[in-house]
Each structure stands twice: as structure tokens, then as C-alpha cells.
Scaffold this motif. Structure first.
Motif, mmCIF file in Angstrom:
data_model
loop_
_atom_site.group_PDB
_atom_site.id
_atom_site.type_symbol
_atom_site.label_atom_id
_atom_site.label_comp_id
_atom_site.label_asym_id
_atom_site.label_seq_id
_atom_site.Cartn_x
_atom_site.Cartn_y
_atom_site.Cartn_z
ATOM 1 N N ASP A 370 3.390 4.642 4.119
ATOM 2 C CA ASP A 370 2.870 3.757 5.218
ATOM 3 C C ASP A 370 3.230 2.207 4.858
ATOM 4 N N ALA A 371 3.429 1.772 3.878
ATOM 5 C CA ALA A 371 3.681 0.360 3.416
ATOM 6 C C ALA A 371 4.925 -0.226 4.191
ATOM 7 N N GLN A 372 5.800 0.778 4.485
ATOM 8 C CA GLN A 372 7.002 0.299 5.238
ATOM 9 C C GLN A 372 6.547 0.094 6.695
ATOM 10 N N ILE A 373 5.494 0.852 7.484
ATOM 11 C CA ILE A 373 5.128 0.470 8.736
ATOM 12 C C ILE A 373 4.230 -0.700 8.534
ATOM 13 N N PHE A 374 3.220 -0.780 7.632
ATOM 14 C CA PHE A 374 2.589 -2.102 7.404
ATOM 15 C C PHE A 374 3.369 -3.412 7.511
ATOM 16 N N GLN A 375 4.535 -3.130 6.725
ATOM 17 C CA GLN A 375 5.363 -4.348 6.587
ATOM 18 C C GLN A 375 5.527 -5.094 7.977
ATOM 19 N N ARG A 376 5.687 -4.303 9.034
ATOM 20 C CA ARG A 376 5.775 -4.946 10.482
ATOM 21 C C ARG A 376 4.862 -5.890 10.629
ATOM 22 N N LEU A 377 3.378 -5.643 10.011
ATOM 23 C CA LEU A 377 2.359 -6.302 10.627
ATOM 24 C C LEU A 377 2.056 -7.666 9.594
ATOM 25 N N CYS A 378 2.443 -7.197 8.465
ATOM 26 C CA CYS A 378 1.790 -8.124 7.437
ATOM 27 C C CYS A 378 2.618 -7.896 6.037
ATOM 28 N N PRO A 379 2.690 -8.905 5.019
ATOM 29 C CA PRO A 379 3.254 -8.726 3.862
ATOM 30 C C PRO A 379 2.481 -7.365 3.100
ATOM 31 N N SER A 380 3.448 -6.530 2.821
ATOM 32 C CA SER A 380 3.067 -5.319 2.286
ATOM 33 C C SER A 380 3.599 -4.830 0.877
ATOM 34 N N GLY A 381 2.690 -4.226 0.060
ATOM 35 C CA GLY A 381 3.117 -4.061 -1.360
ATOM 36 C C GLY A 381 2.963 -2.536 -1.715
ATOM 37 N N LEU A 382 3.715 -2.005 -2.549
ATOM 38 C CA LEU A 382 3.744 -0.561 -2.798
ATOM 39 C C LEU A 382 3.667 -0.514 -4.525
ATOM 40 N N ILE A 383 2.826 0.018 -5.145
ATOM 41 C CA ILE A 383 2.889 0.221 -6.372
ATOM 42 C C ILE A 383 2.944 1.743 -6.760
ATOM 43 N N PHE A 384 3.813 2.331 -7.864
ATOM 44 C CA PHE A 384 3.795 3.535 -8.157
ATOM 45 C C PHE A 384 3.345 3.871 -9.559
ATOM 46 N N VAL A 385 2.644 4.970 -9.801
ATOM 47 C CA VAL A 385 2.256 5.576 -11.176
ATOM 48 C C VAL A 385 3.505 6.880 -11.174
ATOM 49 N N PRO A 386 3.644 7.253 -12.556
ATOM 50 C CA PRO A 386 4.670 8.428 -12.662
ATOM 51 C C PRO A 386 4.254 9.612 -12.348
ATOM 52 N N SER A 387 5.069 10.590 -11.728
ATOM 53 C CA SER A 387 4.936 11.924 -11.334
ATOM 54 C C SER A 387 5.334 12.673 -12.407
ATOM 55 N N THR A 388 4.449 13.446 -13.213
ATOM 56 C CA THR A 388 4.867 14.284 -14.188
ATOM 57 C C THR A 388 6.231 15.256 -13.915
ATOM 58 N N GLY A 389 7.164 15.339 -14.611
ATOM 59 C CA GLY A 389 8.172 15.980 -14.184
ATOM 60 C C GLY A 389 9.017 15.554 -12.918
ATOM 61 N N GLY A 390 8.479 14.418 -12.514
ATOM 62 C CA GLY A 390 9.042 14.134 -11.307
ATOM 63 C C GLY A 390 8.562 14.961 -9.817
ATOM 64 N N VAL A 391 7.525 15.879 -10.365
ATOM 65 C CA VAL A 391 7.162 16.834 -9.114
ATOM 66 C C VAL A 391 6.076 16.171 -8.276
ATOM 67 N N SER A 392 6.303 16.535 -7.062
ATOM 68 C CA SER A 392 5.300 16.253 -5.737
ATOM 69 C C SER A 392 5.411 16.951 -4.695
#
Ligand code: ZN
Length: 424
Positions: A370-392
């Protein structure tokens, strides 16, 4: 962009882990499949709408003036009831048999931050809005909720969009009590939203591999989907000598082995080239394949690199097909430009990680958010936390408790700064 807060806060209230976990469990009671352990909240379906209604009730009971907008986004607000705000959140919908964190994490983390600050007697000078966006995962194409907020819905797509069962988006919205002709009501005027911050799981192995608890995204890779067709001649696998074949799969295999050198020559560390689907015709064990069709998905954070790789793919495909007497065709199915998130906000997020003593890694997101879409409207930031085993996008999607807490603390520090919160 919001001016920096007068000073960094060093005594932020602690994260209430049981309350935060209760929020996650509250959302995840909807659409949970005990057989697979997965979560099924396809956008605007029964479980998704029930989770949204639960969130409205939960935020309302907490005094956060919750509402559902015309796109199904759930929004709660803390602080001044009028005037510009800072928005934090993510999405509530899931892929089929999705995990318990994905977008749910960002919604519950934003709510936990607000509840924690408020309970500790803090006040925001700018309102903080918690958002749970709708139809991010792509049942109908994705990012509808954030596109509605930023007034960037393509009307042609809206009119034509349907899920894999042929159910149209407009019928689905209507059935969910969200008349599609009202979608425009969800749009926020320029200047109304000063910044957007999203906490999300990484959905990849990089942070775990680096043993770093926080990722700060600088941007999101562009995605180009190509369809390759190689055409030779189907023939008997016993009577046709190897030298006299026009084997479409042999051409495709040669192309596939050229991907790594192609990336080395024209790509970056962030480049990805993936053949995810191959169909051979006639598809019989004793027949030389006459036609090979393959999907080729190309990703990179830089549009120039994407274009260079696309050109290289066409050149290399021609080079492998010519000596094998194969015709070839490349059709572009879709092209999504890369998105650069606000660099000043990314720096500010990274500064908070340093201030909190939490290790972080600046990175590019390979997945859309969603942050990439909000960037069209306002400064937007995206914070990640690790995914165990890279799984999602799977039932066993997991992030350790310590990493979840690091993510919530990061979101808290960033929101305290952006909304200029002060302690009582
Ligand atoms: Zn997500």
C-alpha cells in the motif's frame, strides 16, 4: 513534509505484548481454517467484512471514532478531530490460506501504538489515523483501498475487474454494501494526509540472512510480465534425429540458462528474472515439443535497468532460437514502474532505528505494498520485520516475538515524531 520534532523522545511507553497479541488474534479469528492453519479473508468476502466490522467496533469502543469508508477501508482516529493527519496501517485481506501477520501486523501495530501512547498520557499535536485498507492482495488486481484514498483508480480497470471465478468487482462491492459509484468518496484531499507509514513483514529471506531486525524500504521494484512463445515443429521422438529437430523446449531451456549471465551483464543485485510457468505442446512424452510457452517476470527498482533487461531478453531469445530454426514472440502482459518512496522519510525512519539502538538494513521491496500507492498522495515509508525462513502467504508465516516488538517500537518512534506527540 512534516518538520522534525523538537527532540527525540527517549522514554517511550513500553509495548503491551499481550494487548498487541490479542489484537492480532482478534483479527485472525475471522477466516481461520483449523485444517490448514491458514487464514482466508479474500477481499470483500464474508470473513473480510466481518474482520472489518470487528475492527470498527474495537476502535469505536476504544474511543477512536472508527468508520468504514466507501472502499471498505477501516479508519480510526486519535487526536484533533479536524485538520491534517499522519496515517499508519496496512491491509486486512489475505491471499487464500494466508498467514497470520502479512497486512494484519501493520494494522494491529498501529492500533497498539496509539492505545499505548494514549494510556501513558501522551497526546499528538497532529491526528494519527489507523487504516486497514481493502483489496490489497489482488483478488481483483489489488491496492483498491489505497487507490481509492489517493484517488488513483483507473475507471476502465474498475469496470472490467473480476476475480478468477468471474465474479466482477462492481457486483462484489455492491453485495458488500459498498456501491461502486460512491468509491470517489474515499479520496482524501491533498494536504489532508501528511505522511503514511506501513509496518509489514519482509516476505523474503534478506533480513533473516543478515540477522537484522528492521528493514527500511527505499522503494519498491517495478514488475514486467512477459509471455514468451517459441514455435518449432512437433515430431516423433524416435524417428526425428537430434540434428533435424526444431525443438521448442530446447530453445526455451537454452534461454533459461542464459538468464544468469544476462543478469550479470545488465542487472543489479535487486534484479529478478523468473520463469514461473511453462506449457509445452502437444505435451506428450513421445513427441518433440512444437510449441513452448513461458511466463517471464522481470523486476528491478530502476526502470532503466528493467528496460535494459527486457531488451537483453529479446536479443538472447532471438540468439537461441535462430540456430534451432524456431520462431519466437514476446508479448508484454503488464508493466508496473518501480516506485521510489520518500527518501527524507526513509532517512528519518533509519535515524529512529539508530536512536533506538535497533539494527536496520536499507533495502528495496520486491513485493508490492500500500505504501507505494500512498506515495502518490504524501511522503510514505515502509518498515519491514524479518520473515522466518523468508516464508509468507502461507499458514506457517512467522516472525519472532522479539522482531515483532522491534517493529512496533519502530512504528511508535516514527509516529511520535511525525505526529509530534508529547508526554503528559
Ligand atoms: Zn501484505
Amino acid at each position: 513534509m512534516i518538520p522534525p520534532a523538537p527532540r527525540f523522545r527517549t522514554s517511550l511507553p513500553p509495548i503491551d505484548r499481550p494487548r498487541f497479541e490479542a489484537l492480532l488474534a482478534g483479527v485472525n479469528q475471522f477466516g481461520h481454517d483449523p485444517d490448514t492453519g491458514g487464514h482466508n479473508r479474500p477481499s470483500y468476502g464474508e470473513a473480510d467484512m466481518a474482520a472489518r466490522a470487528w475492527l470498527v467496533r474495537t476502535m469505536d469502543e476504544a474511543g477512536l471514532a472508527a468508520r468504514m469508508d466507501a472502499a471498505g477501508n477501516v479508519i480510526g482516529r486519535w487526536g484533533p478531530s479536524h485538520g491534517p493527519c499522519v496515517v499508519a496501517g496496512s491491509h486486512l485481506d489475505t491471499v487464500p490460506d494466508g498467514g497470520p501477520l502479512d497486512g494484519t501486523l501493520g494494522v494491529c501495530a498501529a492500533l497498539e501504538v496509539v492505545l499505548g501512547l494514549r494510556a501513558a498520557g501522551w497526546r499528538p499535536q497532529l491526528a494519527i489515523e489507523i487504516i486497514a485498507t481493502a483489496e490489497e492482495e489482488g483478488r481483483f488486481g489489488g491496492m483498491l483501498g489505497s487507490q481509492a484514498v489517493t484517488a488513483t483508480i483507473d475507471p476502465a480497470w474498475l469496470a472490467a475487474a473480476a476475480d478468477t471465478h468471474g465474479r466482477t468487482l462492481t457486483d462484489t462491492l455492491t453485495a458488500a454494501g459498498l456501491p461502486p459509484q460512491r468509491l470517489g468518496d474515499a479520496a482524501r484531499p491533498a494536504g489532508d494526509v501528511l505522511a503514511f507509514v506501513e509496518l509489514h513483514i519482509e516476505q523474503g529471506p534478506v533480513l533473516e540472512h543478515l540477522d537484522v531486525p528492521i528493514g527500511v524500504a527505499d522503494g519498491i521494484s517495478g514488475v514486467c510480465e512477459l509471455e514468451l512463445t517459441l514455435t518449432g515443429e512437433a515430431n516423433h521422438s524416435g524417428t526425428t534425429p537430434m540434428s533435424l529437430r526444431a525443438d521448442a523446449f530446447a530453445g526455451l531451456a537454452a534461454f533459461a540458462t542464459a538468464i544468469e549471465p544476462m543478469l550479470a551483464a545488465h542487472g543489479t543485485n535487486e534484479s529478478r528474472l523468473t520463469i514461473g510457468r511453462v506449457v509445452l505442446e502437444p505435451g506428450f512424452a513421445h513427441t518433440v515439443p512444437g510449441v513452448a510457452r513461458a511466463s517471464l517476470v522481470l523486476r528491478d527498482p530502476d526502470a532503466e535497468v528493467m528496460r535494459a533487461l527486457r531488451q537483453a531478453c529479446e536479443r538472447v531469445l532471438g540468439d537461441v532460437c535462430r540456430p534451432r530454426r524456431l520462431a519466437h514472440q514476446i508479448v508484454e502482459r503488464s508493466w508496473l514502474d518501480p516506485v521510489r518512496l520518500d527518501p527524507a522519510l526513509a532517512d528519518r525512519i533509519a535515524a529512529h532505528a539508530a536512536k533506538l539502538g535497533i539494527g536496520y538494513h536499507r533495502m528495496c521491496s520486491g513485493a508490492g505494498h500500500d505504501a507505494q500507492i500512498f506515495q502518490r498522495l504524501c511522503p510514505s515509508g515502509l518498515i519491514f520485520v524479518p520473515s522466518t525462513g523468508g516464508v509468507s502467504h502461507a499458514p506457517h508465516e512467522h516472525t519472532s516475538g522479539a522482531h515483532l516488538e522491534a517493529g512496533v517500537r519502530m512504528l511508535q518512534a516514527v509516529l511520535v515524531d511525525l505526529a509530534r506527540c508529547t508526554a503528559a
